[in-house]
Each structure stands twice: as C-alpha cells, then as structure tokens.
Design a protein around this motif. Sequence first.
Motif, PDB file in Angstrom:
ATOM      1  N   PHE A 632       0.172  -1.518   0.017  1.00  0.00           N
ATOM      2  CA  PHE A 632      -0.186  -0.030  -0.281  1.00  0.00           C
ATOM      3  C   PHE A 632       0.814   1.319   0.082  1.00  0.00           C
ATOM      4  O   PHE A 632       0.088   2.210   0.183  1.00  0.00           O
ATOM      5  CB  PHE A 632      -1.129   0.289   1.149  1.00  0.00           C
ATOM      6  N   CYS A 633       2.443   1.149  -0.027  1.00  0.00           N
ATOM      7  CA  CYS A 633       2.959   2.480  -0.643  1.00  0.00           C
ATOM      8  C   CYS A 633       4.037   2.145  -1.112  1.00  0.00           C
ATOM      9  O   CYS A 633       3.800   1.310  -1.998  1.00  0.00           O
ATOM     10  CB  CYS A 633       4.083   2.392   0.918  1.00  0.00           C
ATOM     11  N   VAL A 634       4.550   3.754  -2.474  1.00  0.00           N
ATOM     12  CA  VAL A 634       5.577   3.505  -3.082  1.00  0.00           C
ATOM     13  C   VAL A 634       6.617   4.376  -2.104  1.00  0.00           C
ATOM     14  O   VAL A 634       6.649   4.918  -1.571  1.00  0.00           O
ATOM     15  CB  VAL A 634       5.177   4.147  -4.218  1.00  0.00           C
ATOM     16  N   LEU A 635       7.829   3.370  -2.119  1.00  0.00           N
ATOM     17  CA  LEU A 635       8.764   3.502  -0.915  1.00  0.00           C
ATOM     18  C   LEU A 635       9.486   4.262  -2.233  1.00  0.00           C
ATOM     19  O   LEU A 635      10.165   4.090  -2.989  1.00  0.00           O
ATOM     20  CB  LEU A 635       9.108   1.922  -0.944  1.00  0.00           C
ATOM     21  N   LEU A 636      10.343   5.617  -1.395  1.00  0.00           N
ATOM     22  CA  LEU A 636      11.535   6.202  -1.417  1.00  0.00           C
ATOM     23  C   LEU A 636      12.779   5.692  -0.629  1.00  0.00           C
ATOM     24  O   LEU A 636      12.239   5.277   0.270  1.00  0.00           O
ATOM     25  CB  LEU A 636      11.721   7.313  -1.901  1.00  0.00           C
ATOM     26  N   VAL A 637      13.772   4.371  -1.318  1.00  0.00           N
ATOM     27  CA  VAL A 637      14.976   4.290  -0.758  1.00  0.00           C
ATOM     28  C   VAL A 637      16.414   4.011  -1.745  1.00  0.00           C
ATOM     29  O   VAL A 637      16.558   4.582  -2.360  1.00  0.00           O
ATOM     30  CB  VAL A 637      14.489   3.002   0.355  1.00  0.00           C
ATOM     31  N   GLU A 638      17.242   4.036  -0.619  1.00  0.00           N
ATOM     32  CA  GLU A 638      18.118   4.877  -0.889  1.00  0.00           C
ATOM     33  C   GLU A 638      19.448   4.202   0.170  1.00  0.00           C
ATOM     34  O   GLU A 638      19.397   3.356   1.087  1.00  0.00           O
ATOM     35  CB  GLU A 638      18.541   5.535  -1.496  1.00  0.00           C
ATOM     36  N   GLY A 639      20.233   3.953  -0.340  1.00  0.00           N
ATOM     37  CA  GLY A 639      21.967   3.325   0.178  1.00  0.00           C
ATOM     38  C   GLY A 639      22.406   3.637   1.380  1.00  0.00           C
ATOM     39  O   GLY A 639      21.983   5.392   1.467  1.00  0.00           O
ATOM     40  N   TRP A 640      22.416   3.051   2.971  1.00  0.00           N
ATOM     41  CA  TRP A 640      22.615   4.263   4.058  1.00  0.00           C
ATOM     42  C   TRP A 640      24.372   3.580   4.167  1.00  0.00           C
ATOM     43  O   TRP A 640      24.349   1.860   4.786  1.00  0.00           O
ATOM     44  CB  TRP A 640      21.435   3.787   4.831  1.00  0.00           C
TER      45      TRP A 640
END
Length: 653
Positions: A632-640
């Motif tokens: 139910f989500c569009v996720l914006l993620v990136e490396g950490w």
Amino acid sequence: MDVCCPPGVTHRPVRVDLVTALKPVCPNAGLPTPLIKDLLLHLTVCQLDELQPALNQRGISTHSGWIGVLQDMCGPNHGLDLHTEEEAKHEVMRSLFTLVFYGFTNNFVKKNIANLNNPSFLWAAAKCIRHFLLTANTHKPLQSLTAEQWPLLNLLEKRITSVSVSQSIDLSNRKTQTGLYILHRLLDHGEAKEVIVHVQCPIMLAWLLHGRGSQYINPELKDLMHSKKASCTSQTASTSADGASCSRGLETHASEDEDDQVTPCKRSKLDSVSVEEGSRKADLTVDPQVLCQTFTPCEGPSAGTCPWGQISCLEIRQCGSDSLRVLNSTLPTFFCLRSLTLHSFSTFRDLDVLGLARGLKQLTDSSRSSLTDLSISVLPYTELVEILLDASPNVTSLYVEIQTLIWGPRFSSHHPTTAGSDMSAELPLEKLTVKVAELQTDLRFITSLLRRSPHLTSLHLAGMRLPSGSSQSHLLTTLSESNHFLRRLNLEDLKLSDCLPEILNLLRNCKLEELLFNDCRLLEKCSDKEESLHQLVAVLKSVSSLHTLGLAQNRLAKNVCVLAELFSGPSPSLVKRLDISSNFIQPADLLKFAEELRTHRPPHRLTLDLRKNPADRDCDTWNNALKRLRPFCVLLVEGWKSTDTMVDHISNM
C-alpha cells in the motif's frame, strides 16, 4: 516505418526475438499480459519506445520498463519518485540524449552503446525531450545537425522549448557559427522561449538577447554584426575563469580551423559572408539572419527574412557584474520577459543590485511589463529585497537567497533609490521563498513582508537565526493572522522546538495542502516527545486539504510509530505523500511502524520517503518492514552508511 526512426533510417534492434514476440500486441491479440510485463524489463530504450503505443492500446503501461532503465542507470538504491509512464520515459530520454548526442559516456552508456549509438535512439529521444543543451566546444555533433542529421534539427525545432548554453562561445571562431545557427533555429524558427546561460560571457549574452524581446542594441555586438570579421571588444573581457574564452583576442587563426569540415550546402547570398572552397580565411558573421541563409540546405525553404523569437524566461547562472550590465541595459524595453533568474557564486555587490532595480523600475514604468517571476541569489543583505519588490510591484513569485557580509560598507536606508517608496504598500505576491545565511536575522523584515502579502499561497523560509532567547512564535502568529490563502508552507532549518502551540493554532486556522518541516527540531525541547507528536498528529488529521506532509530531519527516531495514527479512526488523513527521511529510524522501529500502518491503512496509496535512515543496522528487519509496506506504499529508499552519519547518531543518544 518504425515510430522511433527518422526518415530514411531503418531501426535494427538487438533483441529481435523479444520485439518479434511482442509485435502482435493489438487490443485483442498477443501474449498474456503478465508475460509482457515481465518482458518489459529486458527491452532496450528504443524497443520500449517502439512498442509503447501498441501496448498502451491494450491497456498495458511501460512504466516498469522505463523505471527498470532508470534503476540500471542510477543504481537499485536510488529513490525514483516518478509515478507515470511519461514522467519515467521523459527522465530516461532527457538523461541520455545529451550524453549520446555529444558522445559523452558513463557506465550505462558504455554497457548499452550498441543500442544507443544510432540515429534511431536520437530520433526517439528528440520526440520526448523539451530542453536542448548547447556545448560549444563539441563541434562535430553540432555540425551533424547541419548535414546528415538535418531531419533531427527539424524535429528539435518543433519540440524544444528550453535552451541552455553551457560554455563560453568565442565569436572569433568559424566553428562557432554552427552553434549560433542552431540557436537561431531553436529560438527564432522554433518554439524555445526559455534561455539558460551557465557561464559568464557578456558578449554571448548580448547576442542571445539581441532582437529577442528588447529594443536595446548592444554597441559592441552591433559592430560584430556588421563587420566582415569579428574583432575583440572591451566588453568581451570576462571577470571569471569560466569566461576565459570571451576574454581572448577575437582574431581568427587558420590553425584553429584545420579540422573544420563545415561546408554550407549553398553559398550565402551576401558577399560579406561568402565562403570559398578550400579557403581557411572565410569571413565570419554572427548575424542570425545571414547565418540562416548560409546554412540552409539546397532543398530547404527559400531564403527570406527570418523571424525573431521572444525570450519569456531568462536564467543566468553565473551572473557577474559585466553580464548584469548587459542585462540591465535591455530591461527597460524587455516587454516579453515573464521570468528572470539571476545567480552568482559570490554575493552580488549592492551597486549591481541597485542597477538591476533601476532597470526593473523603468520596465514597470512603461506599463508594458510582463515580469511576474523574479529569482536572485545571493543578495548581501535583506534591505535589498524590499527595494527590488518596490521596483517591480507586479511580481507574484519571488525567490531570494541572502548571505550577509560581515565586512564592507553597509547600505544606507536613505539611499536615493528608496526615496518616495511606500514600504508598507500591499504586494501581489503569491509565492515567496527566502533563504538566509547569516548569524542573526531581523524577524521584523520577514513579518513585515508577510503582512504586505495577504494573497500568499506558497511560502518557503530557510535558515533564519534569531538572537538568543528569541522565538519564531511571532512568525507563526503572523502567518495565522495575515496569510489566510496559504496552501503550501515549507519551513526549513528553523528552530521551532518551543512553538508547538503556535503550530497547532496555525493548522486549525488554515487550509494547507502541503506542509514541510525540514530540520526544524520540532521535538527537541519537549519533555514528552511522544505526547507532543500525538497532539500534532491529532490536529493534522483535521486538515482535510492536506495531501503532502514532510517531517524530514526532525529526529523522530522511535516516535515515528505515532504517525500511523494519521490514518486511524473514522476520519483518516488524506495525506498521499509522507517524508520521514533522515530521522534516524532504526529497522525495528520501522517494522513496528509498518505493522501499525497495516492496521490503519491509508485511504490512498501512500508515497513514503524513507531515505537516509540507518537501514544497515539490521538489513533483514529493514527489508521485512519494507515488504510489509509495499502493498500500500510507494517506497523511496536508498543506500545508507552508518559510518557517515555519526553526528546524527550522537544527537539521538
């Protein structure tokens, strides 16, 4: 004929088997939809473009294919906030066209060179892009637009709406004529009305502005336009390293043109620009009208008087004093100018800004001004903002950056420019952005500006530092009392830790659609951070118009779970985008938040920005949380990398 191929070019894709398999994708025939969607990730850029119309007819979007290309270009951990097929496609084509056209390379281009290094790709990309970057020192690609790639230039002329010049242009070099001719085609024959100049090159700026909206004629440029050979003028001296090519003597040497293969298809009709075969001493011209007659191919339209385009949006990204003097001379009659953006890497001198104000005032006094958007950075102090507004009272959108100098003479409020000005008159401002970099900001400046702008719908304030013991509460109170039409509020790098009552009062009395608190230390002084966040969430839920909420860099940490209550109860929030990036949210806390959010599902698919949170502390738990959120989500993620964020970690200990 292939949809992505120019006239006379045959498209020969590498993966012929996939294209052949996907060809019969008419609405009632072809492969099963799930199989087609799987195959999209294996298509080249040209193949995606070729098959998109037929796939769309069948109701199948190529969005996943374009996103796959972008992930291949940017890396799998790069956050991609592109929700539609056309947005993703345009981003791919925009990113690749300049690289391929000029022969630049990166890892993606090297890996896909067989699919990209052909006229088919350039044709497909040119149908999508709206911006053209002119790089003056790459002559051969520009030359190709006047020869074998002539159909591509015709297409760009119809599609391009924005042009940028990335390097200084030496008007003494015969190769320069090719770039000037292409600019003429795009600006005067085409649809481009927006110009972006990346360099400090006054004579080039004068050429761009000549005849395209202002009645001013630059005397140095006039000499060049009517001379058989370009010669150096005092104005071409640049004040920055980026303008070095403008400061050289404008005398052409034969050795500069040894690899110049430009041969116009027909001779110019004017003797002053005749080009003799084999001659290395061809006469130069910078007159767009003459250039057009020189370069027009034999089969092209008959030569005649060319139109003059109009520049409605002008952006100068390295605006030194010399460039500003050229611009200020054009302003009084620059009637078609709608948007003006000026940026200097060093702080503008106050005398330069006052000269700009005089030019704007003359334009306003003509009663024919179209200027509504003004952006300038960096100003040396806040008083100049009101002087600029007083000089251009029709501006509805203002962006300013201010960096106060701690040395040098300070502007006097009794300067003649301000005489007779009404600094309390109502302003028509609808959008206002003020970014400040100084040790202390006089809050009265911004509150006065807010009271004068009752029609404000968008406000972005950043970096305002107050004296010790002072509070931003007065700012929030002014917003509640004076700016009832506010729809977008972005407060960045402001200390609001003691302003929760004023924030709640503002939210109860407004109809905000976007609310962004970025690095505002919202919970820093709260004795019970969780309870304070509960109060904020309860009031946020009552703002039915709110669709975007940003709480980045506020050290929410484990308290992030409280935000799930936005979507609880009989009247859940209608927020569609939630930014909780840079909040030191641990994997276990994100998992708990995901479970809470599964219980209180948002009424709409939620775009959730989780970038710059310590995912690597427990990758399995983090990925498990993402798995629960994805339905139910569009996720914006990136490396950490936790080792890069020790300061943020210490601040949350």
